[in-house]
Motif scaffolding. Structure first.
Motif, short mmCIF file in Angstrom:
data_model
loop_
_atom_site.label_atom_id
_atom_site.label_comp_id
_atom_site.label_asym_id
_atom_site.label_seq_id
_atom_site.Cartn_x
_atom_site.Cartn_y
_atom_site.Cartn_z
N GLY A 100 0.92 -1.29 0.15
CA GLY A 100 0.02 -0.09 0.00
C GLY A 100 0.67 1.29 -0.17
O GLY A 100 2.05 1.21 0.35
N LEU A 101 0.17 2.39 -0.05
CA LEU A 101 0.63 3.55 0.05
C LEU A 101 0.35 4.02 1.48
O LEU A 101 -0.79 3.65 1.91
CB LEU A 101 0.41 4.76 -1.16
CG LEU A 101 0.94 4.39 -2.39
CD1 LEU A 101 0.41 5.43 -3.45
CD2 LEU A 101 2.38 4.11 -2.57
N TYR A 102 1.11 4.96 2.16
CA TYR A 102 0.53 5.48 3.51
C TYR A 102 0.29 6.97 3.58
O TYR A 102 1.13 7.66 3.19
CB TYR A 102 1.64 4.97 4.46
CG TYR A 102 1.79 3.69 4.32
CD1 TYR A 102 1.30 2.67 5.56
CD2 TYR A 102 2.65 2.92 3.56
CE1 TYR A 102 1.21 1.42 5.51
CE2 TYR A 102 2.66 1.40 3.51
CZ TYR A 102 2.04 0.66 4.69
OH TYR A 102 2.22 -0.71 4.83
N VAL A 103 -0.90 7.29 4.03
CA VAL A 103 -1.08 8.75 4.12
C VAL A 103 -0.64 8.98 5.64
O VAL A 103 -0.90 8.21 6.69
CB VAL A 103 -2.74 8.82 4.30
CG1 VAL A 103 -2.89 10.54 4.86
CG2 VAL A 103 -3.30 9.03 2.54
N TYR A 104 0.39 9.94 5.62
CA TYR A 104 0.86 10.30 7.02
C TYR A 104 0.39 11.83 7.55
O TYR A 104 0.56 12.74 6.60
CB TYR A 104 2.47 10.22 6.78
CG TYR A 104 3.22 10.91 8.10
CD1 TYR A 104 2.96 10.17 9.37
CD2 TYR A 104 4.32 11.66 7.93
CE1 TYR A 104 3.68 10.69 10.37
CE2 TYR A 104 5.04 12.10 8.90
CZ TYR A 104 4.71 11.46 10.43
OH TYR A 104 5.51 12.04 11.31
N GLU A 105 0.10 12.01 8.63
CA GLU A 105 -0.21 13.38 9.21
C GLU A 105 0.31 13.76 10.35
O GLU A 105 0.56 12.72 11.41
CB GLU A 105 -2.02 13.32 9.46
CG GLU A 105 -2.34 14.41 10.25
CD GLU A 105 -3.66 14.39 10.90
OE1 GLU A 105 -4.71 14.32 9.87
OE2 GLU A 105 -3.99 14.16 11.87
N GLN A 106 0.70 14.79 10.30
CA GLN A 106 1.42 15.68 11.54
C GLN A 106 0.67 16.61 11.75
O GLN A 106 0.15 17.54 10.95
CB GLN A 106 3.05 15.91 11.36
CG GLN A 106 3.78 14.82 11.03
CD GLN A 106 5.28 15.29 10.92
OE1 GLN A 106 5.94 15.40 12.08
NE2 GLN A 106 5.79 15.55 9.71
#
Length: 430
Positions: A100-106
């Protein structure tokens, strides 16, 4: 400081190609907390204090992989490889079931950043798909390459930026939809930043992202040495192979602008008194007996009018500005764009380090590059060296120079927020 020539003369043959991968992640039931096993990127960790703090936070902190400690480089890399194998066999690190691809949030207060983590197909500089903006140091590339060879893994993502159209279509639309779902993980690190991660495995959504990104080029915001390491290791392995790709975080700065901060210099073997004496007649020097915050305000004011630096290490601050034009003309190459010639980092490296102070910029025994302002000053005061505090350059200057194929002096910028290391890794054997 190499001049690569105008990139715009060679249009990109293709755009960004981001590929799903099976992420390697900590099992939250096998560690104290996800926050305790994360770390800043390897080159942001302040050593030795920050390194010891991270090692003591949790016995499985990612710093044991990205900055292993032992007597020799070979022993350090072997230790990292053995640690990675042990954590995999014990289930401390587990592999996601499907690519998968990963959504990353900060998030930090009002600051919100979201991007996509994936395996990016590597491209040559002439392709103009991924644009570097800083020079690199060969010994750092050699160090990172040896670690990647030993572990056969991308242990932390680079930070790349691209400019979308600002609307919620394509990649942006998938990111926003994904962020409405329950995350794979959520944690808050000691610095107050909250981190969330989601996996995208739906073929239609993956295709939407890949089609959109194929029309874009990216700027390396953080990770020039790791990008150069990716390219070196790809050249060592026959293609096709997993080494044709490298782990990156892609952020659309039209939607989520990054902060641009300076990276400071610590000159180990140059006392402040000697540094100031060498500047006599070449720069204006003003003594500032004020706190650090006020000294940085004075630096910002001076930098708005021309080249300026703040020296520290003797218990006070010294504002250095108004360089002699004749000295600049003699020491700064004239074959570069004016925006490059007038950079503070250019004046620091070409004039101060190379000419006035005679300090080799690629020698760790003489110079260190530190992101944290307070830590730079404290280490200079403790060690008897000179801290050179810099004012940050604007992002548009960085991007414009990169598009011209002009690289800035090494460690000229610090884009952020940077991705936390330890949230998702990429094993090249999977």
């Amino acid at each position: 400081m190499n001049y690569a020539g105008p990139a715009e003369a060679t249009p990109a043959r293709s755009g960004l190609e981001l590929t799903p991968f099976r992420g390697l992640r900590y099992d939250p039931d096998r560690v104290g907390s996800l926050a305790a096993v994360t770390s800043p990127p390897y080159d942001v960790v302040v050593r030795p204090d920050g390194l010891l703090e991270l090692e003591s936070a949790d016995p499985h902190n990612i710093v044991r992989l990205i900055l292993p400690q032992d007597g020799t480089p070979a022993a350090r890399n072997q230790q990292a490889a053995e640690t990675l194998r042990l954590w995999l066999s014990e289930g401390v690190l587990t592999t996601d079931p499907e690519p998968g691809l990963y959504v990353y949030e900060q998030r930090d207060g009002d600051m919100l950043q979201r991007g996509i983590i994936g395996a990016l197909r590597l491209s040559e500089p002439a392709d103009c798909v991924v644009l570097p903006h800083e020079d690199v140091m060969p010994h750092v590339i050699a160090d990172r390459a040896a670690l990647m060879r030993a572990t056969s893994a991308n242990l932390e993502p680079l930070l790349l930026t691209y400019r979308g159209n600002g609307s919620r279509v394509g990649t942006a639309a998938v990111i926003e939809r994904t962020a409405e779902r329950p995350p794979l993980l959520s944690t808050t690190t000691e610095d107050g930043f909250s981190h969330r991660l989601w996996a995208i495995t739906d073929p239609a959504e993956l295709a939407e992202i890949q089609t959109d990104l194929h029309h874009h080029q990216a700027l390396i915001a953080d990770g020039h040495h790791r990008w150069a390491t990716y390219l070196r290791l790809r050249a060592e392995h026959p293609s096709p192979s997993p080494w044709d790709y490298g782990l990156v975080l892609l952020v659309d700065t039209a939607r989520y602008p990054l902060r641009v901060r300076a990276i400071h210099r610590l000159l180990h073997r140059l006392p402040v008194a000697d540094a100031l004496t060498a500047l006599t007649g070449s720069f204006r020097v003003r003594h500032l007996d004020v706190p650090l915050a006020e000294a940085l305000e004075a630096l910002a004011a001076a930098a708005s009018e021309g080249n300026a630096f703040l020296l520290a290490g003797d218990g006070a601050f010294h504002l250095v500005d108004r360089p002699d034009p004749g000295l600049l003309a003699r020491t700064i190459p004239a074959d570069r764009p004016e925006a490059w010639r007038t950079l503070d980092a250019t004046v620091l490296h070409a004039t101060l380090l190379d000419h006035v102070w005679d300090i080799p910029e690629d020698s760790p025994a003489h110079i260190a590059y530190i992101h944290d302002t307070t830590a730079t000053v404290e280490k200079a005061e403790r060690d008897g060296g000179t801290a050179v505090l810099m004012h940050p350059v604007r992002e548009e200057v960085v991007r414009d120079l990169a598009r011209q194929g002009v690289t800035m002096p090494r460690k000229s910028t610090s884009f952020g927020p940077k991705p936390a290391s330890g949230l998702v890794l990429r094993a090249l054997s999977l």
